[in-house]
Design an enzyme around this catalytic site. Structure first.
Site, PDB file in Angstrom:
ATOM      1  N   GLU A  31     -15.622  -4.364  22.813  1.00  0.00           N
ATOM      2  CA  GLU A  31     -16.023  -4.467  24.222  1.00  0.00           C
ATOM      3  C   GLU A  31     -16.823  -3.243  24.662  1.00  0.00           C
ATOM      4  OE1 GLU A  31     -12.548  -7.379  26.016  1.00  0.00           O
ATOM      5  OE2 GLU A  31     -12.333  -5.227  26.317  1.00  0.00           O
TER       6      GLU A  31
ATOM      7  N   GLU B  85     -11.924 -13.215  22.230  1.00  0.00           N
ATOM      8  CA  GLU B  85     -10.652 -12.937  22.889  1.00  0.00           C
ATOM      9  C   GLU B  85     -10.484 -13.835  24.094  1.00  0.00           C
ATOM     10  OE1 GLU B  85      -9.804  -8.959  24.121  1.00  0.00           O
ATOM     11  OE2 GLU B  85     -10.550  -8.053  22.280  1.00  0.00           O
TER      12      GLU B  85
END
Length: 952
Positions: free
Chosen positions: A143, A300
């Site tokens: 991320e 995710e």
């Protein structure tokens, strides 16, 4: 195949747990596991000292278990020794304060010291595992930019100046681009330039914009550096997890996408938003756009609650599956959860996981098993794509430029306007691609451009050329105002689109919070108005005072509409429908709203379409009128009283599948489900408890298929589901005038067996597959919108059909009531079942080309192939000769006159005949590569529409 995966933070657990987890992962069908995402301090505990013992063991265990590796580089967060030795790597905020370790991502993206140490680690990891047979994918960092996207330290300032010189070339060009004549900001050297740190007043918007661009590019450059090291040692694909979501806007992923070997995204429902499920659909479509329409992976998501929102909302029963399959329907070929086991310590200890704190004897674990089984059934979906003939243009740069410090109204936010336009399209059942400014639009028939504040000359010309070539465009307010340097285009708003739209605005007139602008149709606009003058355009909707609020303008062979205010949702839907279906005399879809008081404020009723396969021969007869409802076609009536919302979905067809239907909780209406029958099968109907209405279910199967209905407890109504028919299948729908009517259902039982309605699922055939909710995706084009909606709004899902596919439809809402349904078809088979309420009757029926009957309430009208739903009161024929441009859904609205005849002619056109008039409806959104269109069916209250389906 469709992949099921997870993050595994094995460092948090003992080796004994690792071995237990391998067995559980196999049981759950997990076949892709991310490890070493935050492993730096484990594998390099001291500078230059590497210990791969634990990672070697876990990689070996996963390999032995047949599970593939999504291998992290380990660089997501620096180890404590690095920040102690080199505090200069720590990020600095705009106010000049340093951000310290203790959380994650405490590093500056431009820091050469951090990069040196990180790449040294990547080299070690890539060399060690780059050729490992279990390696499936490289996961760079994690991320990127989630917390450290903007750093204002001296290293960042130096990197910013290098970036500016590379972009602008000379300091004179920089001064021109930034408008530094204002407020005595003119630079004589790049050395004088600083990042836009906190100031006493509003900062230079062009400087802010360039810093956003620089920061995005700096993180991308860091990704490229890690990828370059990996490629020296490994041929495996490389990616990182994007964050395409409402609360992250710091990366321009259009500029990142080409560097990814596969597009991966992290997405979690955000309950700070008014409609989290709609945002999920938008994010999934945008991720598909980043992938260029190709399959992508959900790196995710959560099985339940997250840990980082003000109130971390748990998922309702069935929502885990529904949310996951929404991503699948919109192009995802892998669904991966964070994380495998719920942590017992750390900041994310209350974040949900596949294995929760309570272990595997939990609803979450069972839903994961269900999802796993469903993904296996949908294996042929993998690699397929979604077809859309409508595009929405989205721009991170316009997001940055719109939401800057100095703007006409602080209440104007870019993403709000994008979501409003997208949600209206979604409500209309229009499958939408999301594309970047300047993208090739030639494949689309319609384009929506919401709030594209910043646009280059070339990007604007692309839209103009599209319209002049025959396309239809809808542009909303605050678009075309500035160029890429954030310089206002002179001559009147909307700047770059002024001539295309045939309007000119001399002044913005934003509204105060709470203020409204009455419209001529009796509704009220909010947020924004303009002093608009028409040049060549004509008004389509005016304010109550007669001034134009919505206009249209012919340009070349096409048409461009301008929405100059923030319309209420129903009005926006209507305007978009008219604009994108210019030959329609009336709106094609009027979404159903609440028609009666409900027992629960957030009740939704799922109404999936029947899926149609190769040569269905169903017949349907009205219980009250005796009219044929479907002849050589499939007709299903699904309706209910007291709807507070309508969730819709479409199912597609294939050659081998099984249909399973499960009702939702606390429904305030009555659901119906019909199924067709074929050769030698078993159907079991299992009722729900304490239903306030009466539902009946018919089930039938073909060639050793089994249909099972598994009910929810204590619903106040009955959820409905429809399954489709395949070769030699029959489906019958019969409307009822009262939910208290008792409808009888015939279930097809092999060799004269008797189907027994029971209050639980215990008597299902042991070989019967059970799934709560499944999204259907086509062999080639495919998409389902499965969403949660607030009360009295419409959630819809679209699906396509294909040559060899297990179609299943699902839609519901994230409230306490989740309506779920599955539909699937086996070659020469159809399965369908329904839950019953107080009375459920099933009799042994024919096991060879039988007919299943069901009764449905006549309060609302069901659907067409694209998932449209309309109230019978609003249904009427179009007066024009050419009908809807959507994917067949809208024929429902136009055909809903008693006695109208719908004929499918060829793979791309429906023809509705009413009297002497033929109205054609092109099917453009989900046509099949096999040449077989998605056929639809129509049932109207009090009467019937004869539907005829013809082969191409």
């Amino acid at each position: 195949m469709l992949r099921l995966g997870c993050d595994y933070n094995f460092e948090q657990w003992s080796p004994a747990v690792w071995r237990e987890d391998m067995a559980l992962m196999r049981e759950a069908g997990v076949d892709l596991v991310a490890v070493n995402v935050f492993g730096w301090s484990q594998i390099e505990p001291r500078p230059g000292e590497y210990d791969f013992t634990a990672l070697d063991e876990i990689v070996g265990l996963l390999h032995e278990a047949g599970i593939r590796l999504n291998l992290g580089t380990g660089t997501a967060s620096a180890p404590p020794w690095l920040t102690r030795r080199h505090p200069e790597i720590l990020p600095v905020a705009a106010d000049g304060t340093t951000r310290f370790p203790g959380g994650r991502q405490a590093w500056c993206p431009s820091s050469p010291v951090f990069r040196e140490h990180a790449l040294r680690l990547v080299e070690q990891v890539a060399r060690r595992y780059g050729q490992h047979p279990a390696l499936d994918l490289w996961h760079v960092s994690n991320e990127l930019g989630c917390h450290n996207a903007h750093c204002y330290c001296e290293a960042s300032a130096a990197a910013f100046r290098v970036w500016l010189e590379r972009r602008h070339g000379t300091v004179e060009a920089l001064n021109k681009a930034w408008g530094t004549a204002f407020w005595s900001q003119r630079y004589s050297s790049f050395d004088d330039v600083q990042p836009p740190r906190a100031a006493l007043s509003m900062r230079n918007p062009a400087q802010l914009l360039d810093f956003q661009r620089f920061s995005s590019d700096a993180l991308l450059d860091y990704y490229r550096a890690e990828a370059e090291v990996i490629r020296r040692h490994s041929p495996a694909p490389i990616t990182t997890n994007f964050m395409v979501t409402a609360h992250i806007r710091t990366q321009d992923y259009w500029s990142w996408a080409a560097d990814m070997d596969v597009i991966a995204n992290d997405h979690y429902l955000d309950h700070r938003l008014p409609d989290p499920a709609a945002e999920l659909s938008f994010a999934a479509d945008l991720t598909r756009g980043l992938a260029g329409g190709r399959p992508w992976m959900l790196m995710e998501t959560s099985t339940g609650a997250v840990n980082w929102q003000p109130c971390n909302v748990a998922k309702e029963p069935g929502q885990l599956v529904r949310d996951a399959l929404t991503h699948v329907a919109r192009g995802a070929d892998a669904i991966c959860f964070f994380q495998w086991r719920a942590s017992t310590q750390g900041a994310e200890k209350f974040h949900s996981a596949i294995v929760p704190h309570a272990g595997t004897d939990t609803a979450v674990w069972r839903e994961v098993l269900e999802l796993s089984a469903t993904l296996k059934k949908l294996s042929e979906v993998a690699g397929t794509t979604v077809n859309a003939d409508t595009a929405l243009i989205f721009s991170w740069e316009s997001w940055w430029a719109t939401d800057t410090e100095a703007r006409p109204s602080q209440d104007l936010r870019y993403l709000d306007q994008v979501h409003a336009a997208y949600n209206a399209l979604r409500d209309l059942g229009i499958t939408t691609d999301i594309v970047r400014p300047g993208a090739d639009l030639s494949r689309y028939r319609s384009v929506v451009i919401p709030c594209l504040h910043m646009v280059s000359d070339q990007e604007a010309a692309t839209i103009t050329d599209f319209v002049e070539a025959g396309g239809h465009a809808v542009i909303t307010f605050y678009s075309g105002i500035v160029d890429p340097d954030d310089r206002v285009r002179l001559g009147g708003y909307p700047g770059a689109f002024r001539e295309l739209l045939g309007v000119s605005s001399e002044e913005f007139a934003p509204l105060q919070p709470g203020a409204v602008a009455p419209l001529a149709d009796g509704t009220q606009a909010t947020l924004w108005t303009e002093r608009l003058r028409l040049t060549t355009a004509k008004p389509e909707l005016t304010y109550a005072n007669g001034h134009p609020a919505v206009t249209s303008n012919l340009s070349g062979a096409g048409q461009a509409w301008y929405i100059a205010t923030a319309l209420p949702t129903p009005t926006l839907r209507d305007v978009l429908n008219r604009a994108l279906s210019p030959n329609q005399a009336t709106p094609t879809i009027q979404p159903a709203h609440q028609t009666a008081a409900t027992t629960h404020p957030t009740t939704a009723i799922a109404q999936p379409d029947p899926a149609i396969a190769y040569s269905p021969t169903p017949t349907a007869q009205s219980a009250h009128s005796g009219r044929d409802l479907a002849q050589p076609a499939t007709a299903v009536a699904q309706s209910a009283h007291s709807l507070s919302g309508v969730a819709r979905s479409d199912a597609a067809t294939a050659q081998s599948a099984t249909a399973v239907t499960q009702p939702a909780h606390s429904l305030s209406g009555v659901a119906r489900s019909d199924a067709a029958t074929a050769q030698s099968a078993t159907a079991v109907t299992q009722p729900a408890h304490s239903l306030s209405g009466v539902a009946r279910s018919d089930a039938a199967t073909a060639q050793s298929a089994t249909a099972v209905t598994q009910p929810a407890h204590s619903p106040s109504g009955v959820a409905r589901s429809d399954a489709a028919t395949a070769q030699s299948a029959t489906a019958v729908a019969q409307p009822a005038h009262s939910p208290s009517d008792v409808a009888q259902s015939n279930a097809a039982i092999a060799k004269s067996a008797t189907a027994v309605a029971q209050s639980d699922a215990a008597n299902a055939h042991p070989a019967t597959p059970i799934a709560q909710s499944v999204g259907a995706i086509a062999h080639s084009p495919a998409s389902i919108d499965q969403s949660a909606r607030s009360a009295s709004h419409v959630a819809q899902s679209d699906a396509a059909t294909a040559h060899s596919l297990a179609p299943i439809a699902q839609s519901a809402r994230p409230a306490s009531d989740i309506a779920q349904s599955n539909a699937a078809i086996a070659q020469s088979a159809t399965a369908n079942a329904q839950s019953t309420s107080e009375i459920a009757h099933s009799d042994a029926a024919n096991a060879h080309s039988a007919t299943a009957n069901a009764q449905a309430s006549a309060a609302a009208v069901h659907l067409g192939a694209g998932g449209a739903q309309v109230d019978g009161e609003t249904a009427r024929l179009a007066s024009a000769g050419v009908g809807s441009r959507d994917e067949g859904a809208r024929l429902v609205h136009e055909a809903a006159r008693f006695g109208a005849e719908v004929v499918r002619r060829g793979p791309f056109v429906f023809v509705i005949n009413h009297g002497s008039k033929d109205i054609e409806y092109p099917v453009t959104g989900r046509e099949l590569v096999t040449g077989q269109a998605v056929a639809g069916s129509v049932v109207v209250p009090g009467g019937a529409v004869r539907v005829v389906r013809e082969e191409a």
